[in-house]
Enzyme design. Structure first.
Site, PDB file in Angstrom:
ATOM      1  CE  LYS A  34       6.503   0.952   1.753  1.00 41.75           C
ATOM      2  NZ  LYS A  34       5.150   1.876   1.402  1.00 41.75           N
ATOM      3  CB  SER A  44      -2.251   2.627  -3.207  1.00 42.59           C
ATOM      4  OG  SER A  44      -1.549   3.055  -1.889  1.00 42.59           O
ATOM      5  N   GLY A  85       0.747  -1.123   0.041  1.00 45.24           N
ATOM      6  CA  GLY A  85       0.092  -0.094   0.008  1.00 45.24           C
ATOM      7  C   GLY A  85       0.997   1.245   0.103  1.00 45.24           C
ATOM      8  CB  THR A  86       3.810   1.450  -1.531  1.00 48.19           C
ATOM      9  OG1 THR A  86       5.005   2.113  -1.337  1.00 48.19           O
ATOM     10  CG2 THR A  86       3.839   1.062  -2.780  1.00 48.19           C
ATOM     11  CB  THR A  87       3.728   6.559  -2.935  1.00 48.13           C
ATOM     12  OG1 THR A  87       2.157   6.965  -2.467  1.00 48.13           O
ATOM     13  CG2 THR A  87       4.019   7.577  -3.963  1.00 48.13           C
TER      14      THR A  87
END
Length: 212
Positions: free
Chosen positions: A45, A142, A12-14
């Site tokens: 990440k 996301s 659930g990341t950017t």
């Protein structure tokens, strides 16, 4: 599109990467979410797969970690067999091959970026499904849907290293503000022929955004 298997965690990341003359800047938030529960607020990440090649991971944490480990193994083997460092394109092609061959079983959207002596700074994107793209900058996760317009408007070819760093900070900071699955700190890395420079932008240092 694949869905998460029982027990898997969605990042659930950017994540993003952008090229400049002489290298690349990569950036990501640090929140790992499981639905509405924040499983880890300080995730890294930005994953190193070779001395000057990194990948940014989004999708299933388990899937992307496994794929990155496999690619790192093959890149180490490549270095031993060819007595030279692999290019970013070689690394991206390995990611693409694994993701495509296992497209029905993986939930992985990966950005591969780094520096090599043949091309300089290079950015590749492997979305879910396993296709391979070579953009000037890449965004995923996301939070990317919240910042695609901002990135299209703000990006300019030929930006300097400092401009790319600010571009990445502002983009990921905006995604953190708007996307509930992105949060924590911003982790950045500047990759050039001289090596990798890591930076962290803490919560109280995030770019301020209008929130209404």
């Amino acid at each position: 599109m694949t869905t998460l298997k029982p027990g898997e965690v969605n990042l659930g990341t950017t994540i993003m990467a952008v090229k400049f003359d002489g290298g690349v800047v990569i950036a990501a938030d640090s929140r790992t979410s499981t639905g509405t529960y924040v499983a880890n607020r300080v995730t890294d990440k930005l994953t190193k797969v070779e001395e000057r090649i990194y990948c940014c991971r989004s999708g299933s944490a388990a899937d992307t970690q496994a794929v990155a480990d496999i690619v790192k193994y093959h890149l180490d083997l490549y270095t031993s067999q060819h007595d030279e460092m692999p290019t970013v394109k070689v690394a991206a092609s390995l990611f693409q091959e694994i993701c495509y061959q296992n497209k029905n079983n993986l939930s992985a959207w990966i950005i591969v970026a780094g520096w090599d002596k043949q091309t300089g700074g290079d950015v590749f994107e492997i979305p879910i499904g396993g296709s391979l793209h070579r953009p000037e900058f890449a965004i995923a996760g996301s939070g990317s849907s919240y910042i695609s317009g901002f990135c299209d408007k703000s990006y300019r070819p030929g930006m300097s290293k400092e401009e790319c760093i600010e571009f990445a900070k502002n983009a990921v900071g905006l995604a953190i503000t708007r996307d509930g699955s992105s949060g924590g700190v911003i982790r950045l890395a500047v990759i050039t022929k001289d090596g990798v420079e890591r930076q962290v932008v803490y919560g109280n240092e995030l770019p301020t955004q209008y929130t209404g």
